[in-house]
Design an enzyme around this catalytic site. Structure first.
Site, PDB file in Angstrom:
ATOM      1  N   ASP A 196      -1.394   3.362  -5.259  1.00  0.00           N
ATOM      2  CA  ASP A 196      -1.772   3.100  -3.894  1.00  0.00           C
ATOM      3  C   ASP A 196      -1.088   1.550  -3.741  1.00  0.00           C
ATOM      4  OD1 ASP A 196      -2.931   2.435  -1.377  1.00  0.00           O
ATOM      5  OD2 ASP A 196      -4.920   2.443  -2.113  1.00  0.00           O
ATOM      6  N   GLU A 235       0.482   5.564  -0.151  1.00  0.00           N
ATOM      7  CA  GLU A 235      -0.354   6.092  -1.314  1.00  0.00           C
ATOM      8  C   GLU A 235       0.043   7.607  -1.636  1.00  0.00           C
ATOM      9  OE1 GLU A 235      -4.696   6.681  -0.794  1.00  0.00           O
ATOM     10  OE2 GLU A 235      -4.484   6.329   1.385  1.00  0.00           O
TER      11      GLU A 235
END
Length: 396
Positions: free
Chosen positions: A11, A102
């Site tokens: 992420d 992500e």
């Protein structure tokens, strides 16, 4: 569930703001806000003052007066995302993109050629930093749910591995908001019963949770609290819906302005649908009110469509039905999404086999916008009203 922690959740940290700090050295180490009327992203230096998204810029400036506000550059974020996903795919062929910043990665079959999952995650972070110039946090665990929790806890710019056998010791002390599906409303219901941590959720039992928050949510949260998540990292699947939303801020707005914003959002969504050759049947209206409560309204059509006028008509009906709530509570966000998408854009023909005028109009407008930009043609009701910039999305 595997006996090894082989799922990575990668992420990017404060993605838009990090791209701006990467590209402008003068912004590094300083509080940065990306947006116009609404904060689309905030650097960690700004978050330290309590700035959050999608907070209004005025409120954010009140919390952090020395913050630097920069306009969004969606093309730069899209290019950075593509570069990061190239690093992901160079790491493992099993990559499941969640959004432009992500993804989940499965590295279980790479032990002999790439080493341990923790080592792979460490190299991934280094590669993203060296090749793209951005910080990224990686969580490693045996389930997708726990890998995502680990990356959230490990932020910013960190690496957190949850070893097998130690999952519940890591998970149970965390606040209930770490569970997928626990928003402000569900958290409030649980806190009324003094359920404050994931461990509390695990101990009270599934039947009690079902009584408090409903059958589906109760079973879902009880499973997650015990780290039961059978989902595998998938590749090649297509999104289930296409949508867009716009934050309106705290200022009261006339219903006509809300309707114009909705129409602009439908234009954006249906253009994306036609670009991806996806037709859909279910139109969903999303609302966030002035008291921070939320509501969704949906309606399914008899046949799938990607026609702007058909989807806008249904969306406006849903908005009109919700008007009493809007007048009572005020509105801070409106969004629209089309779900039940088909796989190839097929639309059922109707007799007589004439090309509908609306379809020809949609095609002509798409061609103009593709050539001259999305703002080259707009509705008269939208003149002088700024819609949030279109957020980049993963290829379908």
């Amino acid at each position: 569930m595997s006996d090894q922690a082989t799922i990575l959740h990668a992420d990017l940290d404060s993605f838009y703001a990090s791209v701006e700090q990467r590209d402008d050295p003068a912004l590094r180490g300083r509080p940065v806000l990306v947006g116009g009327g609404v904060v689309l992203a905030a650097s960690y230096e700004a978050k330290a003052y309590g700035v959050r998204t999608p907070m209004g810029i005025a409120q954010a400036r009140a919390l952090c007066p020395h913050a630097l506000v920069v306009p969004p550059r969606m093309s730069a974020y899209s290019a950075a995302s593509k570069a990061v996903f190239e690093v992901f795919r160079d790491t493992t062929p099993i990559v499941e993109g969640i959004s432009i910043d992500e993804a989940f990665l499965e590295v279980g079959g790479l032990h002999r050629i790439s080493g341990t999952p923790a080592g792979i995650a460490a190299r991934l972070r280094t590669e993203v930093r060296d090749r793209v110039g951005l910080p990224i946090t990686v969580g490693v665990a045996r389930t997708k749910f726990l890998a995502k929790v680990a990356s959230a806890v490990g932020k910013p710019d960190g690496l957190l591995v949850v070893p097998p056998g130690e999952e519940l010791a890591f998970l149970h002390p965390l606040p209930i908001e770490r569970l997928w599906g626990v928003g402000p409303v569900t958290a409030g219901k649980l806190r009324e019963h003094r359920i404050l941590t994931v461990g509390h959720v695990a101990r009270i039992g599934e039947a009690a949770l079902v009584t408090m928050i409903g059958a589906h949510a109760g079973r879902h949260l009880h499973a997650l609290a015990h780290n039961r998540d059978p989902r595998r990292v998938r590749t090649g699947h297509r999104r289930g819906s296409i949508g867009s939303q716009c934050a309106l801020g705290r200022r009261p707005r006339p219903f006509e302005e809300i309707d114009a914003t909705l129409a602009a959002l439908v234009d954006r969504v249906t253009r994306r649908m036609r670009s991806a050759h996806r037709a859909g049947r279910t139109i969903t209206l999303r609302l966030r009110f002035g008291d921070f409560t939320r509501a969704t309204r949906s309606r399914s059509l008899l046949k799938a469509t990607m026609q702007t006028s058909a989807i806008l008509t249904t969306a406006r009906q849903l908005l009109t039905e919700a008007r009493p709530l809007i007048d009572e509570r005020g509105l801070t966000l409106v969004g629209v999404a089309v779900g039940n998408l088909d796989s190839d854009g097929a639309v059922q023909l109707e007799l007589p086999f004439d090309v509908p005028v609306a379809d020809s109009l949609d095609t002509a407008l798409d061609a103009v916008r593709d050539r001259f930009g999305s703002s080259s043609v707009t509705r008269a009701a939208s003149l002088g009203r700024d819609l949030n910039p279109s957020v980049p999305i993963l290829p379908d």
